[in-house]
Scaffold this motif. Structure first.
Motif, PDB file in Angstrom:
ATOM      1  N   SER A   1       0.997  -1.180   0.162  1.00 55.36           N
ATOM      2  CA  SER A   1       0.031   0.021  -0.124  1.00 55.36           C
ATOM      3  C   SER A   1       1.389   1.301   0.600  1.00 55.36           C
ATOM      4  O   SER A   1       2.040   1.469   0.189  1.00 55.36           O
ATOM      5  N   TYR A   2       0.511   2.283  -0.078  1.00 60.08           N
ATOM      6  CA  TYR A   2       0.544   3.776  -0.404  1.00 60.08           C
ATOM      7  C   TYR A   2       0.209   4.372   0.211  1.00 60.08           C
ATOM      8  O   TYR A   2      -1.563   4.494   0.235  1.00 60.08           O
ATOM      9  N   PRO A   3       0.669   5.434   1.766  1.00 56.79           N
ATOM     10  CA  PRO A   3       2.303   5.052   1.421  1.00 56.79           C
ATOM     11  C   PRO A   3       2.430   4.745   2.599  1.00 56.79           C
ATOM     12  O   PRO A   3       1.640   3.747   2.942  1.00 56.79           O
ATOM     13  N   PRO A   4       3.508   4.181   2.529  1.00 60.19           N
ATOM     14  CA  PRO A   4       4.560   3.064   3.180  1.00 60.19           C
ATOM     15  C   PRO A   4       4.590   2.917   4.779  1.00 60.19           C
ATOM     16  O   PRO A   4       4.399   4.570   5.033  1.00 60.19           O
ATOM     17  N   ASP A   5       4.649   2.334   6.266  1.00 63.40           N
ATOM     18  CA  ASP A   5       4.673   2.967   7.017  1.00 63.40           C
ATOM     19  C   ASP A   5       5.777   2.573   7.885  1.00 63.40           C
ATOM     20  O   ASP A   5       5.938   1.575   7.003  1.00 63.40           O
ATOM     21  N   PRO A   6       6.980   3.618   8.079  1.00 65.01           N
ATOM     22  CA  PRO A   6       5.944   5.238   8.403  1.00 65.01           C
ATOM     23  C   PRO A   6       6.303   6.489   7.254  1.00 65.01           C
ATOM     24  O   PRO A   6       7.216   6.092   6.467  1.00 65.01           O
ATOM     25  N   HIS A   7       5.137   7.168   7.154  1.00 67.65           N
ATOM     26  CA  HIS A   7       5.556   8.354   6.351  1.00 67.65           C
ATOM     27  C   HIS A   7       4.914   9.256   6.482  1.00 67.65           C
ATOM     28  O   HIS A   7       4.261   9.037   7.638  1.00 67.65           O
ATOM     29  N   LEU A   8       5.580  10.340   6.037  1.00 70.56           N
ATOM     30  CA  LEU A   8       4.499  11.387   6.784  1.00 70.56           C
ATOM     31  C   LEU A   8       3.261  11.515   5.932  1.00 70.56           C
ATOM     32  O   LEU A   8       2.252  12.653   6.661  1.00 70.56           O
ATOM     33  N   LEU A   9       3.126  11.581   4.730  1.00 72.99           N
ATOM     34  CA  LEU A   9       1.281  11.129   5.001  1.00 72.99           C
ATOM     35  C   LEU A   9       0.569  10.203   5.483  1.00 72.99           C
ATOM     36  O   LEU A   9      -0.267  11.001   5.529  1.00 72.99           O
ATOM     37  N   ARG A  10       1.203   9.633   6.181  1.00 71.76           N
ATOM     38  CA  ARG A  10       0.505   8.311   7.211  1.00 71.76           C
ATOM     39  C   ARG A  10       0.064   9.686   8.591  1.00 71.76           C
ATOM     40  O   ARG A  10      -0.907   9.519   8.847  1.00 71.76           O
ATOM     41  N   ASP A  11       1.161   9.883   9.011  1.00 70.57           N
ATOM     42  CA  ASP A  11       1.453  11.099  10.513  1.00 70.57           C
ATOM     43  C   ASP A  11       0.310  11.820   9.847  1.00 70.57           C
ATOM     44  O   ASP A  11      -0.504  12.253  10.831  1.00 70.57           O
ATOM     45  N   LEU A  12       0.410  12.622   8.944  1.00 72.82           N
ATOM     46  CA  LEU A  12      -0.705  13.611   8.983  1.00 72.82           C
ATOM     47  C   LEU A  12      -1.744  13.176   8.615  1.00 72.82           C
ATOM     48  O   LEU A  12      -3.167  13.799   8.874  1.00 72.82           O
TER      49      LEU A  12
END
Length: 143
Positions: free
Chosen positions: A11-22
Motif C-alpha cells: 500500500s501507499y504510503p508505506p509505514d512510516p511515512h509523512l502522509l500516514r502521520d498527517l
C-alpha cells in the motif's frame, strides 16, 4: 549492499511515512478530487495549522488531479503557489482540485481550501511537468 526486493509495497504510503502521520484522506469526484485532514495540535504552530501541512495536502490532491489528466504518463511538481487567508487551529481542512489546463508538456491545477465551517482559507495553483512513462512502474492506468 542489499539485493533489490522483488516484492512491491502492498500500500501507499508505506509505514512510516509523512502522509500516514498527517492522516490525509482523498476521494475522486467527477471533475476533480476532494481531500482533507483533521487539525491536531501537533499540526499547528503559533495558533494555527502550519503552511507546510497545507502545502503537502495541496500537492497530494494536485498531483492526483494532474496524474489523472495525463494517463498513462506521469507528472512531477514544478511550481506550487499557496495563498493562505486564515490558519484554523481546530476542526478540519477540506481541499478541492480542478484542472485549469492540460497540455503536452505541462498541467495546471487549482486547489481551493476551506475550514470546517466551509469558509475559504486559501487558494493554490500548481504546475506539473508531464513525464512520458518509460516503464510499467511509471504508467498510470484509468480506473
Amino acid at each position: 549492499m542489499n539485493a533489490p526486493s522483488d516484492s512491491a509495497p502492498t500500500s501507499y504510503p508505506p509505514d512510516p511515512h509523512l502522509l500516514r502521520d498527517l492522516d490525509l484522506w482523498i476521494e475522486e469526484e467527477r471533475e476533480g478530487y476532494r481531500a482533507g485532514l483533521e487539525i491536531t495540535p501537533w499540526l499547528c504552530q503559533r495558533g494555527g495549522v502550519r503552511a507546510g501541512v497545507l502545502a503537502t495536502l495541496v500537492d497530494v490532491i494536485g498531483g492526483a488531479q494532474a496524474t489523472r489528466s495525463v494517463q498513462p504518463n506521469w507528472v512531477a511538481t514544478c511550481d506550487l503557489m499557496l495563498h493562505l487567508f486564515a490558519f484554523p487551529a481546530q476542526g478540519s481542512v477540506l481541499a478541492r482540485s480542478r484542472l485549469i489546463r492540460a497540455g503536452r508538456s505541462t498541467v495546471v491545477i487549482e486547489v481551493d481550501l476551506e475550514d470546517a465551517a466551509a469558509s475559504s482559507i486559501g487558494l493554490a495553483t500548481l504546475t506539473f511537468s508531464v513525464l512520458e512513462a518509460r516503464g510499467d512502474k511509471q504508467r498510470t492506468n484509468p480506473p
